[in-house]
Design a protein around this motif. Structure first.
Motif, PDB file in Angstrom:
ATOM      1  N   TRP A   1       0.839  -1.209   0.000  1.00  0.00           N
ATOM      2  CA  TRP A   1       0.000   0.000   0.000  1.00  0.00           C
ATOM      3  C   TRP A   1       0.874   1.259   0.000  1.00  0.00           C
ATOM      4  CZ3 TRP A   1      -4.437   2.691  -0.196  1.00  0.00           C
ATOM      5  CH2 TRP A   1      -4.488   3.912   0.475  1.00  0.00           C
ATOM      6  N   ALA A   2       1.903   1.256   0.860  1.00  0.00           N
ATOM      7  CA  ALA A   2       2.786   2.416   0.970  1.00  0.00           C
ATOM      8  C   ALA A   2       3.495   2.661  -0.361  1.00  0.00           C
ATOM      9  CB  ALA A   2       3.804   2.197   2.082  1.00  0.00           C
TER      10      ALA A   2
ATOM     11  N   ARG B   1       2.370   1.961  -3.273  1.00  0.00           N
ATOM     12  CA  ARG B   1       1.445   2.546  -4.231  1.00  0.00           C
ATOM     13  C   ARG B   1       1.243   4.029  -3.950  1.00  0.00           C
ATOM     14  NH1 ARG B   1      -4.828   1.710  -5.301  1.00  0.00           N
ATOM     15  NH2 ARG B   1      -4.889   3.957  -5.407  1.00  0.00           N
ATOM     16  N   GLU B   2       1.190   4.400  -2.695  1.00  0.00           N
ATOM     17  CA  GLU B   2       1.063   5.810  -2.348  1.00  0.00           C
ATOM     18  C   GLU B   2       2.254   6.599  -2.899  1.00  0.00           C
ATOM     19  OE1 GLU B   2      -1.287   7.840  -0.235  1.00  0.00           O
ATOM     20  OE2 GLU B   2      -2.311   6.343  -1.438  1.00  0.00           O
ATOM     21  N   ILE B   3       3.434   6.002  -2.827  1.00  0.00           N
ATOM     22  CA  ILE B   3       4.636   6.662  -3.332  1.00  0.00           C
ATOM     23  C   ILE B   3       4.560   6.795  -4.857  1.00  0.00           C
ATOM     24  CG2 ILE B   3       7.143   6.399  -3.621  1.00  0.00           C
ATOM     25  CD1 ILE B   3       7.134   5.100  -0.795  1.00  0.00           C
TER      26      ILE B   3
ATOM     27  N   ASP C   1       1.845   6.887  -6.618  1.00  0.00           N
ATOM     28  CA  ASP C   1       0.823   7.902  -6.895  1.00  0.00           C
ATOM     29  C   ASP C   1       1.410   9.301  -6.718  1.00  0.00           C
ATOM     30  OD1 ASP C   1      -1.128   6.113  -7.536  1.00  0.00           O
ATOM     31  OD2 ASP C   1      -2.243   6.275  -5.662  1.00  0.00           O
ATOM     32  N   TYR C   2       2.197   9.474  -5.680  1.00  0.00           N
ATOM     33  CA  TYR C   2       2.800  10.785  -5.405  1.00  0.00           C
ATOM     34  C   TYR C   2       3.658  11.225  -6.584  1.00  0.00           C
ATOM     35  CZ  TYR C   2       5.254  14.475  -2.810  1.00  0.00           C
ATOM     36  OH  TYR C   2       5.751  15.678  -2.386  1.00  0.00           O
TER      37      TYR C   2
ATOM     38  N   PHE D   1       3.049  -1.567  -7.159  1.00  0.00           N
ATOM     39  CA  PHE D   1       3.055  -1.907  -5.748  1.00  0.00           C
ATOM     40  C   PHE D   1       3.233  -3.406  -5.538  1.00  0.00           C
ATOM     41  CE2 PHE D   1      -1.535  -1.649  -6.638  1.00  0.00           C
ATOM     42  CZ  PHE D   1      -1.984  -2.836  -6.127  1.00  0.00           C
TER      43      PHE D   1
ATOM     44  N   LEU E   1       3.007   6.640   6.293  1.00  0.00           N
ATOM     45  CA  LEU E   1       2.312   5.703   5.410  1.00  0.00           C
ATOM     46  C   LEU E   1       1.837   4.455   6.151  1.00  0.00           C
ATOM     47  CD1 LEU E   1       4.415   5.922   2.129  1.00  0.00           C
ATOM     48  CD2 LEU E   1       2.111   6.780   2.533  1.00  0.00           C
TER      49      LEU E   1
ATOM     50  N   LYS F   1      -6.944   5.715   5.122  1.00  0.00           N
ATOM     51  CA  LYS F   1      -7.015   5.452   3.690  1.00  0.00           C
ATOM     52  C   LYS F   1      -8.129   6.273   3.039  1.00  0.00           C
ATOM     53  CE  LYS F   1      -4.447   1.374   4.229  1.00  0.00           C
ATOM     54  NZ  LYS F   1      -3.808   1.978   5.392  1.00  0.00           N
TER      55      LYS F   1
ATOM     56  N   LYS G   1      -4.095  11.047   1.412  1.00  0.00           N
ATOM     57  CA  LYS G   1      -3.148  10.486   0.435  1.00  0.00           C
ATOM     58  C   LYS G   1      -1.846  11.256   0.531  1.00  0.00           C
ATOM     59  CE  LYS G   1      -3.782   9.010  -3.900  1.00  0.00           C
ATOM     60  NZ  LYS G   1      -3.529   7.569  -3.741  1.00  0.00           N
ATOM     61  N   LEU G   2      -0.746  10.551   0.382  1.00  0.00           N
ATOM     62  CA  LEU G   2       0.569  11.192   0.518  1.00  0.00           C
ATOM     63  C   LEU G   2       0.685  12.415  -0.386  1.00  0.00           C
ATOM     64  CD1 LEU G   2       3.302  10.926   1.945  1.00  0.00           C
ATOM     65  CD2 LEU G   2       4.084   9.567   0.007  1.00  0.00           C
ATOM     66  N   ILE G   3       0.126  12.286  -1.586  1.00  0.00           N
ATOM     67  CA  ILE G   3       0.263  13.374  -2.555  1.00  0.00           C
ATOM     68  C   ILE G   3      -0.418  14.658  -2.074  1.00  0.00           C
ATOM     69  CG2 ILE G   3      -1.777  12.720  -3.914  1.00  0.00           C
ATOM     70  CD1 ILE G   3      -0.196  13.548  -6.410  1.00  0.00           C
TER      71      ILE G   3
ATOM     72  N   HIS H   1      -4.523  -4.914   1.500  1.00  0.00           N
ATOM     73  CA  HIS H   1      -4.896  -3.954   0.465  1.00  0.00           C
ATOM     74  C   HIS H   1      -4.881  -4.553  -0.942  1.00  0.00           C
ATOM     75  CE1 HIS H   1      -5.230  -0.291  -1.782  1.00  0.00           C
ATOM     76  NE2 HIS H   1      -4.113  -0.590  -2.410  1.00  0.00           N
ATOM     77  N   THR H   2      -3.817  -5.299  -1.267  1.00  0.00           N
ATOM     78  CA  THR H   2      -3.718  -5.856  -2.618  1.00  0.00           C
ATOM     79  C   THR H   2      -4.900  -6.777  -2.920  1.00  0.00           C
ATOM     80  OG1 THR H   2      -2.197  -7.436  -1.629  1.00  0.00           O
ATOM     81  CG2 THR H   2      -1.249  -5.788  -3.082  1.00  0.00           C
TER      82      THR H   2
ATOM     83  N   TYR I   1     -12.504   5.451  -7.210  1.00  0.00           N
ATOM     84  CA  TYR I   1     -11.179   5.795  -7.741  1.00  0.00           C
ATOM     85  C   TYR I   1     -10.722   4.723  -8.726  1.00  0.00           C
ATOM     86  CZ  TYR I   1      -6.216   7.169  -7.468  1.00  0.00           C
ATOM     87  OH  TYR I   1      -4.930   7.571  -7.750  1.00  0.00           O
TER      88      TYR I   1
END
Lengths: 399, 314
Positions: free
Chosen positions: A183-184, A186-188, A190-191, A308, B128, B133, B138-140, B229-230, B270
């Motif tokens: 998950w982490a 994927r967040e990266i 996405d960023y 991911f 993270l 969630k 979101k990180l972004i 998650h996956t 999403y």
């Protein structure tokens, strides 16, 4: 020895045999450390043959010497290794391997950039100089604008290698990234690719309609948006990046005021309607983001799994690429990337003459020599160029 | 030892150390734990405790520990998940009353080093691990620089709340040492706990045509397992690609112990918006989700194959 016999048997044509002998001579010359990834005994390996890029996986080597011997003896046309570390890298099925962590890997390919030439003015399998330099720029941008300033990685935690074809792989190794979950990761991803940015959160009205927003100094993407906006404005390139000409013109006219305002986070000076601003932000995201393997633009059909996938296999640095005969050359350091020239620095074969009959190939440059275009020609080429065309299946050996 | 801290954050190592000293579980402890469990799973949730008397605070620590034991006996992911959600919400309310030092102390409990710039910052990898969630987290959408994510006070509290939820959602592993009176109480309480939501949507209309891996995930989902998650991503992508409506896909996740309609909706929408393709069998295998040699190389081909074979034999 059984492997060797099988390898001999599988040689189906003279071109394959020729390429294999050359690949073998390269691996003979290699120092074991040159081709061994860090913590080699915890990595899974995958192999490909002349006809199939990925033929088998779940292999393991106990040390660099074992890997080198294998490469010399069996000479696969492709070899990749896991970004992950495993307790039992050859265990099957996957859960038996005992995942212990993984490097953070980014895969950049000229194919993912929206280039005017690739696949249009020349076929996809022959990247031109422009393609190669564009993907190098993108790799530098990933490092200089994301990995170092935002994620705080130091340059010695980052290693870069040419993919062996038309891209670059960036590996980040340290204790922190090793433990990141899928998950982490994927967040990266996405960023870095600009996915999921909430444009609405960028601006807010505080006092009586006064619109506040990010300044170029704001950390993270918000600051990137402001910075990119001012960069494009000052360079007079807003329209080029998709901002409507009328609006771009108006902004250009009041440039001094806009620069001063945005510098303080006052976006009132930009004077745009909501939808106009949304559109602008979308364009700015596009121009500031990185196109990485496995991520697509909104609405694209993509297999995001690779980004991911914590069990992904990636080309072994300094191994040869069976589609080009070029090395997936490790770049000495991040700072050396700017002056790295793949069609020169990743060439490993000699210039001994080889007679070939070509298929079709556009102009290409290797070792500062220009070749082609070719169409069914009999000619003599330096070994490195002959291998390149043979691996691309656009040449046969000719007597 | 800080009794107030332990009572508010009974999952902390300090509270656990306090419990270790306790010799037996008495009648009062069990009754308080039953009450705690029933309110946590009930509609009203858990109210913050405002009394500062030592006996009450001690009771808070022990009722938590005993409630966890009862959950271990009940062996039900749904109950555990609901419990963790209610408890962590209350933790959030306690956190909002803390000074900065208190927030740092709770963060340290989760191994997070908090820096006090603007106003809080934490390493992105820690962020993270515990970020909620949802799109806002979101990180972004965060302010990140030099490897640190900068958070406002309320954002930090939300992240710590999530960390607490994750900690409390872990199924207690060892049930061997649980006293008889606690086991009995767990059985008494079982019938009074709310039933889990029905497995929703139109998922099961033609179950036979799902590949074994998807059928298994649906089964695990139905059993209120907390899927990684996956797995959720793969399941949702598959269901969307086989033509299921967003609403029905959301409903399929309703039995998840951490089900939150808003979050699920965001994630599923999403996925639908970005039109993610279904991963190949090779990828599914690398996620550790492949469970059978069903003879296809892409999950979407399974239905086709079943169809063809049915026609052959029919």
């Amino acid at each position: 020895m059984a492997d060797e016999a099988q390898a001999q048997l599988s040689i189906a044509n003279p071109e394959e045999g020729f390429a294999r002998r050359l690949f073998q001579s390269y691996y003979e010359r290699c120092q074991p450390e040159q081709v061994a990834p860090p913590d080699i005994s915890q990595r899974e390996f995958g192999l490909g043959t002349w006809d199939k890029k990925i033929e088998s996986r779940h292999m393991a080597f106990r040390d660099s010497q074992a890997l080198k011997s294998y490469l010399v003896r069996n000479t696969p046309f492709y070899i990749s290794y896991s970004a992950a570390y495993y307790e039992f890298p050859d265990g099957r099925p996957m859960p038996r391997k005992g995942w212990m962590g993984a490097d953070l890997v980014f895969d950049l390919d000229a194919d993912h950039l929206e280039l005017e030439c690739l696949g249009k003015t020349h076929p996809k399998k022959f990247p031109c100089e422009k393609c190669l330099s564009a993907v190098k720029e993108e790799t530098l941008k990933l490092i200089e604008e994301f990995l170092v300033p935002d994620f705080g990685f130091s340059k010695d935690e980052i290693s870069v290698n040419f993919s062996g074809n038309r891209g670059y792989h960036v590996h980040v190794r340290n204790g922190t990234v090793r433990e990141l979950s899928g998950w982490a990761r994927r967040e990266i991803a996405d960023y870095i690719s600009g996915a999921g940015l909430n444009g609405k959160s960028l601006f807010y009205s505080r006092f009586k309609g006064k619109l506040e927003g990010p300044t170029p100094e704001t950390p993270g993407w918000h600051g990137k948006i402001a910075k990119r906006f001012l960069q494009l404005l000052q360079a007079g390139k807003l329209a080029e990046f998709g901002v409507e000409p009328v609006i771009a013109k108006r902004l250009q006219k009041s440039m001094a005021k806009v620069i001063e305002g945005v510098g303080r986070g006052n976006w009132d000076t930009v004077r745009m309607t909501g939808p106009e601003k949304d559109h602008l932000v979308e364009k700015l995201i596009g121009s500031a983001a990185i196109q990485i393997e496995g991520m697509g633009k909104v609405g694209d059909e993509v297999d995001v799994g690779v980004t991911f996938d914590v069990s992904k296999l990636i080309r072994l640095p300094n191994s040869l690429h069976g589609e080009t005969g070029l090395a997936a050359k490790k770049v000495a350091s991040v700072d050396a990337l700017a002056s790295f020239e793949p069609m020169n620095d990743a060439v490993v074969f000699s210039d001994a003459p080889v007679r070939v009959k070509t298929g079709e190939a556009p102009v290409f440059i290797m070792k500062n020599q220009t070749f082609g275009p070719y169409k069914n020609q009999e000619l003599e080429l330096p070994e490195f160029a002959a291998v390149y065309l043979i691996c691309k299946r656009e040449a046969n050996l000719w007597k | 030892m800080d009794l107030l801290f332990c009572s508010r954050y009974p999952f902390s190592s300090e509270a656990k150390a306090l419990m270790k000293k306790k010799i037996s579980v008495g009648y009062d402890d069990v009754e308080r734990a039953k009450k705690r469990l029933l309110s946590a799973l009930g509609k009203g949730g858990l109210k913050p405790v405002t009394v500062g008397v030592d006996a009450v605070l001690e009771g808070e620590v022990s009722s938590y520990a005993v409630a966890r034991m009862m959950l271990a006996c009940l062996k039900n992911r749904y109950f555990l998940g609901r419990f963790a959600v209610a408890e962590s919400k209350r933790v959030g309310r306690y956190l909002s009353e803390e000074e900065d030092a208190g927030l740092k102390r709770v963060a340290a409990e989760f191994g997070v080093a908090l820096f006090s710039d603007s106003p809080f910052a934490l390493p992105f990898a820690d962020y993270l691990k515990y970020a909620p969630k949802s799109i806002d987290y979101k990180l972004i959408n965060m302010r990140m620089r030099d490897g640190k994510v900068h958070l406002g006070r309320s954002e930090l509290i939300r992240v710590l709340e999530e960390a607490a939820r994750m900690r409390m959602e872990e199924m207690p592993a060892d049930v061997s040492g649980i006293p008889e009176n606690v086991r009995k109480a767990a059985e008494e309480v079982r019938g009074k706990l709310p039933k889990e939501e029905g497995f929703g949507g139109k998922v099961f209309m033609d179950e036979g045509s799902y590949p074994p891996c998807i059928a298994k995930l649906l089964e695990r989902m139905r059993n209120s397992e907390n899927l990684p998650h996956t797995a959720r991503w793969y399941l949702a992508a598959f269901l969307l690609k086989t033509g299921m409506k967003v609403e029905d896909v959301i409903a399929a996740f309703r039995t998840a112990p951490d089900y939150n309609e808003q979050v699920t909706r965001y994630q599923v929408e999403y996925l639908a918006k970005r039109n993610y393709s279904v991963p190949s069998c090779a990828s599914v295998d690398t996620y550790g989700l492949c469970i059978a040699d069903c003879g296809v190389r892409h999950p979407l081909n399974y239905k086709k194959r079943v169809f063809v074979e049915a026609r052959k034999s029919g």
